[in-house]
Scaffold this active site. Structure first.
Site, PDB file in Angstrom:
ATOM      1  NE  ARG A 103      -3.047   0.622  -0.729  1.00  0.00           N
ATOM      2  CZ  ARG A 103      -3.368   0.813  -1.912  1.00  0.00           C
ATOM      3  NH1 ARG A 103      -3.022   1.867  -2.842  1.00  0.00           N
ATOM      4  NH2 ARG A 103      -4.103  -0.032  -2.795  1.00  0.00           N
ATOM      5  CE  LYS A 145       1.615  34.935  -3.581  1.00  0.00           C
ATOM      6  NZ  LYS A 145       1.467  34.557  -4.716  1.00  0.00           N
TER       7      LYS A 145
END
Length: 279
Positions: free
Chosen positions: A99, A166
């Protein structure tokens, strides 16, 4: 350097999370440790493969005696039914690692596959598809590697390898000019400066201050086209904000150099892969 050298710890932690305190009590209750099996990793859907060495690492960390043969390499186009790898060894060991190996392989292949779709949409233009920092914590380097396997380009890896001014920086600094001038005073001569702008007036201001890259945030197609004309190759142009597979070609056709897409890493669906036991 391969990103896998940096992530053995992450694979080990994922295995410990899955195996817990007692290991795979299901397999260990059913099988004796000396039962040997052969298995294959198989594609259930088509896409771009990424994460083969991570899968190998998962199996080898559980049991170094497992024999694992990769049949396909990262960046390969795979189709449903293609065999990615052959695995031989203890049944309990292979099932214990299954998994975790598939989780990494499917996640990274999903990112590579979604990136390839974006890249294909703009192949008739000169624009490049870029990732962002919207990544899974502690898996950024692997996820950005997956973007490159899909034909995309990597934006900055963190806050420390490039300056990106930003809107919040601009607000606190008092404007585009003051933010750019403050940054230029403190950075080294090899560091590039990118700045985000929301308007064409901010764009002109950024160009006057010599920004290297202009991030055109959430602009309309008409604004992007006008912005490219104003920049006129004085800086690199980057479009960003809500760009999808349906809109990316139109954005690229405005003439921008770069298109950043956060969805590459934060919203890519897992590519369906599986492990089949050969009986």
């Amino acid at each position: 350097m391969s990103p896998y050298l940096l992530f053995e710890k992450s694979v080990k932690e994922a295995l410990l999370e899955d195996l817990g305190r007692a290991g795979d009590i299901t397999s260990e209750a059913i099988f004796s440790k000396n039962i040997q099996i052969e298995a294959t990793l198989v594609a259930r859907k088509s896409g771009i493969l990424c994460g083969t060495s991570i899968a190998l690492t998962a199996f080898k960390l559980v049991d170094p005696e497992i024999r694992y043969e990769n049949l396909l390499k990262d960046s390969a186009l795979i189709n449903s039914g293609d065999i990615i790898a052959r695995i031989n060894g203890s049944a309990t060991s292979i099932l214990a690692a299954e998994r975790v190996a598939l989780n990494f392989l499917g996640h990274l292949s999903g990112i590579a596959s979604l990136t390839a779709k974006y890249v294909s949409k703009i192949s008739h233009t000169h624009a490049k598809i870029c990732d962002t920092r919207k990544t899974t914590p502690n898996l950024r380097a692997l996820e950005k590697y997956a973007v490159s396997c899909g034909g995309g380009s990597n934006h900055r890896f963190g806050l420390d390898d490039a300056i990106l001014i930003k809107d919040n920086h601009i607000a606190v600094a008092g404007g585009v000019t003051s933010a750019l001038r403050a940054a230029k005073e403190k950075i080294g001569h090899l560091v590039k400066i990118e700045i985000e702008v929301d308007t064409l007036d901010q764009l002109r201001e950024a160009l006057n201050e010599g920004a290297d890259v202009i991030l055109l945030d959430n602009m309309s197609i008409a604004q992007l086209g006008e912005a490219v004309k104003i920049i006129n190759k004085q800086a690199l142009s980057e479009a960003s904000g809500g760009i999808s597979l349906d809109t990316v070609a139109t954005v690229a056709e405005t003439g921008v150099d770069l298109i950043s897409v956060g969805a590459l890493t934060h919203s890519a669906p897992v590519l369906d892969l599986g492990l089949d036991i050969l009986l």
